[in-house]
Enzyme design. Structure first.
Site, mmCIF file in Angstrom:
data_model
loop_
_atom_site.group_PDB
_atom_site.id
_atom_site.type_symbol
_atom_site.label_atom_id
_atom_site.label_comp_id
_atom_site.label_asym_id
_atom_site.label_seq_id
_atom_site.Cartn_x
_atom_site.Cartn_y
_atom_site.Cartn_z
ATOM 1 C CB SER A 288 1.182 -2.029 0.301
ATOM 2 O OG SER A 288 1.767 -2.161 -0.984
ATOM 3 C CE LYS A 343 -0.483 1.411 0.173
ATOM 4 N NZ LYS A 343 -0.685 2.096 -1.111
ATOM 5 C CG HIS A 346 4.353 1.491 -0.360
ATOM 6 N ND1 HIS A 346 3.437 1.422 -1.391
ATOM 7 C CD2 HIS A 346 4.933 0.273 -0.286
ATOM 8 C CE1 HIS A 346 3.473 0.202 -1.929
ATOM 9 N NE2 HIS A 346 4.360 -0.497 -1.288
ATOM 10 C CG ASN A 347 0.997 4.177 -3.015
ATOM 11 O OD1 ASN A 347 1.318 3.222 -2.310
ATOM 12 N ND2 ASN A 347 -0.183 4.280 -3.566
ATOM 13 C CD GLU A 350 2.780 1.512 -6.133
ATOM 14 O OE1 GLU A 350 2.582 0.975 -5.032
ATOM 15 O OE2 GLU A 350 1.864 2.002 -6.821
HETATM 16 C C1 6PG Z 1 -0.461 -0.859 -3.204
HETATM 17 C C2 6PG Z 1 -0.693 0.087 -4.362
HETATM 18 C C3 6PG Z 1 -2.090 0.650 -4.347
HETATM 19 C C4 6PG Z 1 -2.168 1.823 -5.307
HETATM 20 C C5 6PG Z 1 -2.813 1.493 -6.640
HETATM 21 C C6 6PG Z 1 -2.157 2.348 -7.734
HETATM 22 O O1 6PG Z 1 0.414 -0.532 -2.379
HETATM 23 O O2 6PG Z 1 -1.134 -1.893 -3.163
HETATM 24 O O3 6PG Z 1 0.202 1.199 -4.167
HETATM 25 O O4 6PG Z 1 -2.412 1.081 -3.052
HETATM 26 O O5 6PG Z 1 -3.009 2.790 -4.830
HETATM 27 O O6 6PG Z 1 -2.648 0.175 -6.905
HETATM 28 O O7 6PG Z 1 -2.049 3.678 -7.342
HETATM 29 P P1 6PG Z 1 -2.007 4.832 -8.483
HETATM 30 O O8 6PG Z 1 -3.359 4.805 -9.140
HETATM 31 O O9 6PG Z 1 -1.750 6.093 -7.724
HETATM 32 O O10 6PG Z 1 -0.906 4.455 -9.445
#
Ligand code: 6PG
Length: 621
Positions: A288, A343, A346-347, A350
């Protein structure tokens, strides 16, 4: 290493001179009783050897702090080699001098003054376990030829392979190179689309001057020292399986593949099991931090076998971001798919953090602020509530194009690459109420129906008589409240998965590696590192509870006011709705049970019966 008589001392001496590092003959370190035993023609046993091996391991550790060294010794069993490699596993390079019993016996019988009779040679062959990850050399070669092979194998081999030079792959490559890792880099060749990608990339950056570029798989794999460590940075999905099949014919037992993409944790588990059956280690590593994070220091979440992690630990921890104590934001998460699982969550966290900032933007805009003014307000929040996403949102709101703000020109249809989707599916499958993650995902889906929204807006004219009776401080407090609920839900999902999959995840260590490098790094995350040292459920922490008590009036006021003014704030409202439902000891789910029993005879339990018995009522009588 190798049985007596293969010429270890001769080769060891020559190699040490070639490499200009000190030479030590392991036999010189045997205690007296061992030498006496061997000179009487008795074979040493494991306990005779244990002390001796530890002395040699300490010698190697000491010398490694300076220039390194060459040590020769039989090291016939893997268990001996494990002792000799203790704490320096990733720095030991094994050279195995191999020859037939006959050739070696003849050599020993022609030597003077050695305390090993050829009769003992058989006992050595009997316990010899050929090493998997060694430079194996046939002693029929001349000493100089042997040295040449060793030198080529040792010095010209790359330590680490990076497969896939997309945005993240290129950033990680440069990061590895900046950390002095001897690299081989690969990108496929596609006529007219991807040609000489690795070579051109190498020529673009000074730090890649020593990297070995490839667009053909076999030489790429052969250029790596064993056990090979190859990090795949390719799109999640079928391509990962195709790449694995392309690599397999050239890999050896003990090699390690790391999938650094956003792969689905279920697929990672399948690949882990599949490759384990082929004696190849597979680590699913969440990475990430986006393009900049990958270059300057991402947060890395590797899951898989601990032994495999130990082999790649020096490389991943070198390139990872560092926390406040300068410790790497990289740790062995747990087995099989656990790295990609965390991960994924995490998203999910996010998605909510991003949506909450969007809703803050909606409120502050409705209070009459333009993007610059909103950025100024958010700037003032840094002191108490900073995060990477807050910082980038401030930058985004300040970005102008001509006299207007660029953000005002961006189409309001939110995309996604699937990780929030997987998190929502997974939380439903595990029965965990990650309601804010689901809400943030579905809010993105709502945005996608732009045409329907335009159509419906014509039937419901925007009520211009907004009377949003809230202060900026109310919004800040509501934001802080909602973020705590978001982090509770995210870590709750991880905890329940850890129990379900028996991963035994350490939430404090996980939040620690999320304090820097990753997209959801924040002051709150730093606070949770300590909270998780005493509980797996942050809603049992006194400090968190006191915060929620202080913040709750604001979130109630903000959500109520926004709803009365028809402002869409799904994640803010979900935070207080979830909380209101979660802080109730006796909920209304009893009526659900009654309804289910009425039409489906699905039965129910009673609060006045602790026997866990289920009841059915004929409700129509
Ligand atoms: C990270 C981000 C990355 C993510 C894309 C956006 O941790 O660096 O989460 O891995 O996949 O930047 O994801 P979406 O297209 O699902 O919004």
């Amino acid at each position: 290493m190798g049985v007596s008589g293969v010429g270890k001392s001769t080769i060891g001496n020559l190699l040490s001179k070639k490499l200009n590092i000190p030479f030590f003959d392991g036999d010189d370190f045997h205690p007296e009783e061992n030498v006496l035993k061997m000179s009487k023609g008795k074979a040493l046993n494991d306990s005779d050897r244990l002390g001796w091996l530890k002395v040699l391991n300490n010698l190697a550790i000491e010398k490694l702090k300076e220039t390194g060294c060459v040590i020769v010794c039989s090291a016939l069993k893997q268990s001996y080699r494990n002792i000799l490699s203790t704490n320096i596993n990733q720095s030991v390079k094994w050279v195995y001098l191999s020859g037939s019993f006959e050739i070696i016996e003849e050599r020993i019988n022609n030597r003077e003054g050695h305390f090993m009779s050829s009769a003992l040679l058989k006992s050595q062959f009997d316990i010899l376990e050929e090493p998997k990850n060694a430079i194996k050399i046939d002693i029929n070669l001349t000493p100089n030829e042997i040295i040449k092979v060793i030198e080529k194998e040792l010095l010209n081999k790359s330590e680490f392979g990076l497969f896939g030079l997309g945005v993240m792959g290129k950033s990680l490559t440069r990061n590895l190179a900046n950390n002095k890792v001897r690299l081989s880099i690969f990108n496929r060749h596609v006529d007219g689309v991807e040609e000489d990608v690795a070579k051109n990339f190498k020529n673009q950056f000074e730090e890649l001057s020593k990297a070995l570029p490839f667009d053909s798989i076999e030489p790429f794999v052969k250029s790596l020292e064993k056990p090979r460590k190859i990090m795949l940075m390719v799109n999640a999905g079928k391509i990962v399986d195709l790449v694995i099949e392309d690599l397999l014919p050239f890999l050896d037992a003990g090699d390690i593949l790391i999938d650094g993409g956003n792969s689905n944790y279920n697929k990672t588990k399948e690949r882990f099991d599949y490759l384990k059956s082929k004696n190849i280690h597979f680590l699913g590593a969440g990475v990430s931090g986006g393009e900049e994070g990958a270059l300057k220091g991402p947060s890395i979440m590797p899951g898989g076998e601990k032994d495999a992690y130990k082999e790649v630990k020096p490389f991943l921890e070198a390139i990872a971001a560092k926390d406040v104590n300068n410790l790497p934001c990289c740790t062995h998460i747990g087995s099989d798919g656990s790295g990609h699982f965390v991960k994924m969550v995490h998203n999910g966290i996010e998605y909510v953090e991003m949506q909450l900032l969007v809703e803050v933007f909606v409120m502050l805009k409705s209070l009459g602020n333009n993007p610059d003014e909103i950025a100024n307000i958010l700037e003032s929040w840094k002191e108490s509530t900073n995060s990477y996403l807050l910082e980038i949102t401030i930058d985004i709101l300040r970005k102008k194009e001509g006299d207007d703000w660029l953000v005002n020109k961006i189409m309001d249809k939110a995309g996604n690459k699937g990780t929030g989707n997987w998190t929502t599916i997974t939380t439903a499958q595990l029965g965990v109420p990650s309601t804010m993650i689901a809400s943030a995902l579905f809010t993105r889906y709502i945005s996608f129906y732009k045409e329907e929204r335009i159509h419906l807006s014509k039937s419901f004219e925007k009520d211009e008589t907004l009377n949003l009776n809230i202060e900026n401080t109310d919004i800040l407090k509501a934001y802080q409240f909602a973020r705590i609920i978001n982090h509770y839900q995210g870590f709750k999902l991880i905890y329940e998965a850890s129990v379900n999959y028996k991963w035994d995840l350490n939430l404090s260590e996980l939040s620690r590696i999320w304090t820097n490098g990753c997209i959801i790094k924040s002051d709150l995350m730093l606070e949770l590192v300590t909270v998780f040292k005493t509980t797996n459920n942050i809603l049992t922490d006194k400090g968190i509870i006191e915060k929620l008590k202080t913040l709750k009036p604001s979130v109630k006021k903000v959500v109520s006011e926004c709803i009365l003014n028809e402002l869409p704030i799904p994640n803010f409202s979900e935070s207080i709705n979830f909380f209101n439902g979660f802080k109730v000891a006796n909920s209304s789910a009893n009526l659900i049970q009654a309804q289910r029993d009425y039409f489906g005879a699905h039965t129910y339990q009673r609060i006045d019966d602790t026997s866990n018995k289920f009841y059915h009522t004929n409700w129509k009588k």
